[in-house]
Design an enzyme around this catalytic site. Sequence first.
Site, mmCIF file in Angstrom:
data_model
loop_
_atom_site.group_PDB
_atom_site.id
_atom_site.type_symbol
_atom_site.label_atom_id
_atom_site.label_comp_id
_atom_site.label_asym_id
_atom_site.label_seq_id
_atom_site.Cartn_x
_atom_site.Cartn_y
_atom_site.Cartn_z
ATOM 1 C CG ASN A 186 -6.015 34.529 68.352
ATOM 2 O OD1 ASN A 186 -7.095 34.456 68.925
ATOM 3 N ND2 ASN A 186 -4.923 34.958 68.944
ATOM 4 C CG HIS A 194 -6.137 31.421 72.823
ATOM 5 N ND1 HIS A 194 -7.207 31.764 72.019
ATOM 6 C CD2 HIS A 194 -5.188 32.360 72.608
ATOM 7 C CE1 HIS A 194 -6.905 32.866 71.360
ATOM 8 N NE2 HIS A 194 -5.690 33.244 71.696
ATOM 9 C CB CYS A 232 -7.016 35.185 73.928
ATOM 10 S SG CYS A 232 -6.681 36.168 72.461
HETATM 11 N N1 ACO Z 1 4.620 38.133 57.125
HETATM 12 C C1 ACO Z 1 5.969 38.204 56.948
HETATM 13 N N2 ACO Z 1 6.809 38.593 57.915
HETATM 14 C C2 ACO Z 1 6.267 38.919 59.090
HETATM 15 C C3 ACO Z 1 4.883 38.861 59.332
HETATM 16 C C4 ACO Z 1 4.049 38.464 58.291
HETATM 17 N N3 ACO Z 1 2.707 38.339 58.415
HETATM 18 N N4 ACO Z 1 4.660 39.240 60.617
HETATM 19 C C5 ACO Z 1 5.859 39.523 61.158
HETATM 20 N N5 ACO Z 1 6.831 39.340 60.233
HETATM 21 C C6 ACO Z 1 8.270 39.544 60.365
HETATM 22 C C7 ACO Z 1 8.626 40.527 61.441
HETATM 23 O O1 ACO Z 1 8.497 41.860 61.003
HETATM 24 C C8 ACO Z 1 10.061 40.158 61.740
HETATM 25 O O2 ACO Z 1 10.869 40.723 60.763
HETATM 26 P P1 ACO Z 1 12.318 41.336 61.176
HETATM 27 O O3 ACO Z 1 13.086 40.152 61.705
HETATM 28 O O4 ACO Z 1 12.810 41.894 59.885
HETATM 29 O O5 ACO Z 1 12.040 42.359 62.238
HETATM 30 C C9 ACO Z 1 10.066 38.646 61.532
HETATM 31 O O6 ACO Z 1 8.896 38.334 60.768
HETATM 32 C C10 ACO Z 1 10.053 37.864 62.808
HETATM 33 O O7 ACO Z 1 9.090 38.471 63.687
HETATM 34 P P2 ACO Z 1 8.701 37.856 65.047
HETATM 35 O O8 ACO Z 1 7.694 38.725 65.720
HETATM 36 O O9 ACO Z 1 9.928 37.499 65.799
HETATM 37 O O10 ACO Z 1 8.013 36.514 64.502
HETATM 38 P P3 ACO Z 1 7.513 35.311 65.305
HETATM 39 O O11 ACO Z 1 8.077 34.082 64.755
HETATM 40 O O12 ACO Z 1 7.595 35.558 66.783
HETATM 41 O O13 ACO Z 1 5.966 35.294 64.937
HETATM 42 C C11 ACO Z 1 3.889 35.970 65.888
HETATM 43 C C12 ACO Z 1 5.149 36.439 65.215
HETATM 44 C C13 ACO Z 1 3.144 35.063 64.926
HETATM 45 C C14 ACO Z 1 3.050 37.198 66.223
HETATM 46 C C15 ACO Z 1 4.241 35.196 67.166
HETATM 47 O O14 ACO Z 1 5.138 35.959 67.934
HETATM 48 C C16 ACO Z 1 3.058 34.862 68.002
HETATM 49 O O15 ACO Z 1 2.267 34.015 67.647
HETATM 50 N N6 ACO Z 1 2.930 35.483 69.181
HETATM 51 C C17 ACO Z 1 1.896 35.141 70.133
HETATM 52 C C18 ACO Z 1 0.526 35.573 69.728
HETATM 53 C C19 ACO Z 1 -0.444 35.102 70.803
HETATM 54 O O16 ACO Z 1 -0.244 34.120 71.468
HETATM 55 N N7 ACO Z 1 -1.465 35.804 71.037
HETATM 56 C C20 ACO Z 1 -2.381 35.317 72.095
HETATM 57 C C21 ACO Z 1 -2.914 36.342 72.804
HETATM 58 S S1 ACO Z 1 -3.605 37.510 71.728
HETATM 59 C C22 ACO Z 1 -4.879 38.237 72.596
HETATM 60 O O17 ACO Z 1 -5.059 38.066 73.755
HETATM 61 C C23 ACO Z 1 -5.768 39.108 71.804
#
Ligand code: ACO
Length: 346
Positions: A293, A263, A121
């Site tokens: 993204n 980003h 990214c």
């Molecule tokens: N729908 C419903 N529930 C979901 C989904 C979904 N699409 N995705 C995850 N969950 C669930 C998880 O399984 C978890 O359930 P659990 O508590 O029963 O285990 C719960 O939601 C919370 O999961 P988290 O991973 O803690 O959720 P979070 O609020 O952190 O959001 C996310 C996840 C969106 C991936 C976030 O962590 C994020 O944006 N991370 C950064 C991504 C990023 O910045 N990427 C940039 C670089 S990518 C690259 O370089 C290619």
Amino acid sequence: MSRAAVLCGLGGALPERIVSNEELAAQLDTSDRWIRTRTGIGQRHVVAPGQSTSDLAVQAGAQALASARGTADRPDPGVGPVDLVVLATSTPDRPCPATAPDVAHRLGLGNVASFDVSAVCTGFVYALATAASMITAGVAGRALVIGADTFSTILDPADRTTRAIFGDGAGAVVLRAGEAGEPGALLGFDLGSDGSGADLITVRAGGSRQRSVPGPAAAGEEFFTMDGRPVFTRAVLDMSRSSQSLLERVGWSAAEVDKVVAHQANIRILNAVGEQLGLEEKQIVANLDRVGNTVAASIPLALRDAVAGGELQPGHRVLLTGFGGGLTWGSAALVWPELETGRPHR
Ligand code: ACO
């Protein structure tokens, strides 16, 4: 006045097919509400079967070149033929060779220097820094810099988290040789990496470490994986630190920046970076609700949308900042130039 790389063209391309949150919710255990509240994403564009990263890169590149030609209708001493193509991508058409030469060929650019840059990214900021440095060093005179990715081709169809986040797209800019005081001149870069986080964002199989020959990779290892929580924390920390360090070097305060184009990973990440830097909401550009993204395409597509929507204006002080797999991060600063941008992308 010293030689500088000046941004003089901008373009973008998105595949036609839109996948809504509702469509994902019909296939996976997720909901429009979860995706919107946890990420800010409402839909993403996805390539058709057979459509590749280079197809989008060619479209975005052609639009950026047309924009640069339109801009060049005004007197512009730095105009010359493109002699460099740098393509940022982590989803090349093939592992080998690079995709940039094919893109340059299909754009009819002749035997120009061309290569891919891989920084996930952060790829677009790395590619921009590479091309700008080659221009200021006199190695190139005019460069097409493209960020293009088709992550839908490497996602696990059963992974609700990555499928909710990623979309496909391409964005591109043209850089020309010019002078440091001109609008559009790239004023500085801050780049960094931390390979201790290499496993946080990865495709395990298919490289020399986990080979897919002689036999197929273990089930699922050909898919992209991301450990969301630590990535979230590092994205906020590294984009904030990188932005701060570049602002100090350029001599701007955060309040003096008109637009921060970060980003487009997650609206909560953008807001947290804004909080760390002490920004107001109106300073932060966000288009992830419509495109998700788009990895290396994310920053140039956000620029393209902000210009098309009138949010980004000539004379604005712009800070670009990215974070991605590697881990990698990078920022760039410029005063936005007057551009001919052609038709807005979808
Ligand atoms: N729908 C419903 N529930 C979901 C989904 C979904 N699409 N995705 C995850 N969950 C669930 C998880 O399984 C978890 O359930 P659990 O508590 O029963 O285990 C719960 O939601 C919370 O999961 P988290 O991973 O803690 O959720 P979070 O609020 O952190 O959001 C996310 C996840 C969106 C991936 C976030 O962590 C994020 O944006 N991370 C950064 C991504 C990023 O910045 N990427 C940039 C670089 S990518 C690259 O370089 C290619």
